[in-house]
Design an enzyme around this catalytic site. Structure first.
Site, mmCIF file in Angstrom:
data_model
loop_
_atom_site.group_PDB
_atom_site.id
_atom_site.type_symbol
_atom_site.label_atom_id
_atom_site.label_comp_id
_atom_site.label_asym_id
_atom_site.label_seq_id
_atom_site.Cartn_x
_atom_site.Cartn_y
_atom_site.Cartn_z
ATOM 1 N N ARG A 22 0.845 -1.184 0.000
ATOM 2 C CA ARG A 22 0.000 0.000 0.000
ATOM 3 C C ARG A 22 0.887 1.243 0.000
ATOM 4 O O ARG A 22 1.862 1.330 0.755
ATOM 5 C CB ARG A 22 -0.917 0.014 1.241
ATOM 6 C CG ARG A 22 -2.055 -0.987 1.171
ATOM 7 C CD ARG A 22 -3.084 -0.541 0.139
ATOM 8 N NE ARG A 22 -4.173 -1.499 0.011
ATOM 9 C CZ ARG A 22 -4.193 -2.477 -0.896
ATOM 10 N NH1 ARG A 22 -3.166 -2.629 -1.717
ATOM 11 N NH2 ARG A 22 -5.220 -3.280 -0.969
ATOM 12 N N HIS A 76 0.258 0.060 -10.229
ATOM 13 C CA HIS A 76 -0.507 -0.867 -9.386
ATOM 14 C C HIS A 76 -0.840 -2.152 -10.160
ATOM 15 O O HIS A 76 -1.992 -2.511 -10.350
ATOM 16 C CB HIS A 76 -1.795 -0.212 -8.884
ATOM 17 C CG HIS A 76 -2.289 -0.817 -7.596
ATOM 18 N ND1 HIS A 76 -2.877 -0.089 -6.601
ATOM 19 C CD2 HIS A 76 -2.269 -2.097 -7.141
ATOM 20 C CE1 HIS A 76 -3.217 -0.874 -5.598
ATOM 21 N NE2 HIS A 76 -2.856 -2.098 -5.902
ATOM 22 N N ASP A 129 5.009 -0.007 -6.801
ATOM 23 C CA ASP A 129 3.816 -0.353 -7.574
ATOM 24 C C ASP A 129 2.585 0.373 -7.046
ATOM 25 O O ASP A 129 1.541 0.378 -7.693
ATOM 26 C CB ASP A 129 3.591 -1.868 -7.521
ATOM 27 C CG ASP A 129 2.439 -2.323 -8.387
ATOM 28 O OD1 ASP A 129 2.399 -1.936 -9.578
ATOM 29 O OD2 ASP A 129 1.561 -3.068 -7.890
ATOM 30 N N GLU A 145 -3.550 7.501 -6.008
ATOM 31 C CA GLU A 145 -3.429 6.846 -7.316
ATOM 32 C C GLU A 145 -4.494 7.376 -8.270
ATOM 33 O O GLU A 145 -5.670 7.414 -7.923
ATOM 34 C CB GLU A 145 -3.553 5.337 -7.148
ATOM 35 C CG GLU A 145 -2.408 4.747 -6.335
ATOM 36 C CD GLU A 145 -2.466 3.229 -6.210
ATOM 37 O OE1 GLU A 145 -3.448 2.623 -6.689
ATOM 38 O OE2 GLU A 145 -1.523 2.650 -5.652
#
EC number: 1.1.1.95
Length: 632
Positions: A320, A368, A344, A349
């Site tokens: 996260r 992600h 990632d 986001e």
């Protein structure tokens, strides 16, 4: 035949074919024209109408009221207000983010599925009152407003993935909504992505690729580091973290891990040493993050923790974004404390296009992609669809995140006892009379198993459900049982009785006692004055085995008539004849007595609800001293 409703000028007609756009529940306005049909949805009749893309697969209920609306343009506009959802109506599942086709197909076999993506918070709040279940991934925020807007209809939220930080669990619990996730299907994909970023970062793959594509050939600039012999600290040793550890061991790395909840034997089994948080930071050459985002882990990697790390450490994050203070990471990169990072996930986001972290030359980023393999997408879709369908069917969910957490194996073993627990609660509360409120409940579990081998949280929740639902308008489930009991001042104490014998069966008996109450069936009172019922599972079927001090044996199926009578010949035949004459089917009878020719209690299982006249006839039998009908 399904009845579909279509609108004509000032009239309503029935037909066999669905209209172009129609939806169930609460308020729906359909405007028809010769060219097309457009559906509007309103949260309340007095609210402004909003255009909404609703499902056209729902069948209207059997009872509706229709009101003409002259204040809205177009004479063919009517307001349909549903007053009942109708027996056998399919539930509605809102899929708010992209879900694999296999999962959608599974849902469509069971429910009306509305796939509406990229909803604004306002649109989600409007739609949710029409839905029984909601499926999201990580982008959709399911906050308190969503549960409030559902007005009690939303029963399940499915998170297609592992993390549930985008769902307000406390609000879900308060509103009795089960939250389930899909924790296993994308485990391997996330672990593989973590290893891919680890290797790509160590060898500068992304930077070298961009350089070559720009027409450069700078071999000396992109010299990397080897993984063999380096120490990897896995922060969070759950499903993904342990799989990353396995793969890193295969690459010749020394793996340590920090996780305050991980069992040491599981770590040792794959050659991993569990260490303290500070030791992990200070000794690692590489750090891979796999913890959930919670208040305790938010910005866990910050200026203070970066200062404790070995200079030149490399960090991978496929967990996260919020667990890293991104501004602090930029400072650590610039200071040379962190040599490289591969990310990632991000706090927001997608991240800002001008993000200093994303644009940093020693940072490798992906959008992600942890669960983004074809296999994982289909697996997650199926796993969450199965969990949501099972929850809507009332089945126990081993992936529930805001209910008593019990493994799938234990759930399967406890299943008949869960039914028994709820039925005993329902029986006990129906035996209470005189207007006395239920405040204290004592539950006794008799078992040959040790205390540590018997998890009773699930059973307690179901007893609570059985006690509260028959006497309130509150829907109680595994999620909100303890919360609802507390709100109503219901105190439940538990006691365990250890028996001799084989522990093959988890429980021998469950006893429920309601303290300090009056009873409408005096024989249900124990010697100490509590309403008392006891049951056990026989051949997988719950049975009532004791009422008060009287031993009985009746299957907890259908409903039950309890009679206290004088023990004399012909009583079973007399009562059976009265029920037979009224076409009430008897499943079986059981009689418990103190002694021959003294008092006895007859328990009669019936498939149908007897009429008042039939029950009156039973009460008029001279030998019957009292009786009560109990509905399960």
């Amino acid at each position: 035949m399904d009845l579909w409703y279509t609108t004509e000028l000032r009239s309503l007609s029935l037909c066999n074919q669905p209209p172009t756009s129609l939806h169930l529940h609460h308020y729906t306005v359909t405007m028809s024209s010769t060219a097309a049909a457009v559906t509007y949805s309103a949260k309340l009749a007095v609210n402004p109408l909003r255009i909404s893309s609703l499902s056209s697969r729902s069948v209207l209920p059997s009872a509706i009221s229709v009101r003409s609306r002259r204040d809205i343009p177009h004479k063919r506009l009517i307001l349909v207000t549903c007053t009942t959802t109708g027996d056998g109506a399919k539930p509605t599942v809102l899929v708010a983010e992209k879900l694999g086709e296999a999962g959608v197909q599974l849902l469509e076999k069971f429910a009306n599925v509305d796939c509406s993506y990229n909803l604004t918070p306002e649109e989600l709040n409007t739609k949710i009152s029409l839905c029984d279940a909601l499926i999201v991934r990580s982008a959709t925020k399911v906050g308190r407003e969503v549960f409030e807007s559902s007005r009690g209809r939303l029963k399940v939220v499915g998170r297609a993935g592992v993390g549930i930080d985008n769902v307000d669990l406390s609000a879900a619990t308060e509103f009795g909504c089960l939250v389930v996730n899909a924790p296993t299907a994308n485990t391997i994909a996330a672990a593989e992505h973590g290893i891919a970023l680890l290797a790509a970062m160590a060898r500068n793959v992304a930077q070298a690729d961009a350089s070559v594509k720009a027409g450069e050939w700078k071999r000396n600039k992109y010299v990397g580091v080897s993984l063999v012999g380096k120490t990897l600290a896995v922060m969070g040793f759950g499903k993904v973290g342990s799989e990353v550890a396995r793969r890193a061991k295969g690459l010749g790395m020394r793996v340590i891990a920090h996780d305050p909840y991980a069992p040491a034997d599981r770590a040792h089994a794959i050659g991993v040493d569990l260490v303290s948080f500070d030791e992990a930071l200070s000794t690692a050459d590489f750090i891979s993050l796999h913890m959930p985002l919670t208040p305790a882990t938010s910005k866990m990697l910050n200026d203070e923790t970066f200062a404790k790390m070995k200079k030149g450490v490399r960090i991978v994050n496929v967990a996260r974004g919020g667990v890293i203070d991104e501004d602090a990471l930029v400072r650590a990169l610039d200071a040379g404390i962190v040599a490289q990072a591969a990310l990632d996930v991000f706090t927001k986001e997608p991240p800002a296009k001008d993000s200093k972290l994303v644009q940093h030359e020693r940072v490798t980023v992906t959008p992600h992609l942890g669960a983004s393999t074809m296999e994982a997408q289909e697996g997650v879709a199926l796993e969450i669809a199965e969990a949501v369908v099972g929850a809507l069917n009332g089945e126990l969910a081993s992936t529930a995140v805001n209910a008593p957490m019990v493994s799938a194996e234990v759930l399967a073993e406890l299943k008949p006892y869960v039914v028994l627990a709820e039925q005993l609660g329902r029986l006990a509360v129906q035996l209470v009379g005189g207007g006395s409120g239920v405040k204290n409940v004592k539950v006794t579990y008799a078992s040959a198993r040790a205390t540590d081998d018997l998890d009773t949280r699930l059973l307690r929740a179901m007893i609570t459900k059985g006690i509260i639902e028959p006497i309130s308008d509150v829907y109680v489930n595994l999620v909100n049982a303890d919360y609802t009991a507390k709100q109503r001042g219901l105190r439940i104490s538990e006691e365990r009785v250890l028996l001799d014998g084989s522990p093959e069966s988890p429980l021998d008996t469950i006893t429920v006692q309601l303290c300090n109450v009056e009873s409408k069936f005096a024989s249900a009172l124990s010697e100490s004055g509590e309403v008392k019922v006891e049951g056990r599972v026989k051949d997988g079927v719950p049975h009532l085995t004791k009422v008060g001090s009287f031993e009985v044996d009746v299957s907890l199926e259908g409903s039950i008539i309890l009679c206290r009578q004088v023990d004399q010949p012909g009583m079973i035949g007399t009562v059976g004849s009265i029920l037979g004459e009224s076409n009430v089917n008897v499943s079986f009878m059981s009689v418990g007595r103190i002694a021959p020719r003294k008092q006895a209690v007859m328990a009669i299982g019936v498939d149908d609800m007897p009429s008042k006249e039939t029950l009156k006839k039973i009460g008029e039998i001279p030998a019957v001293e009292e009786f009560v009908f109990l509905k399960l």
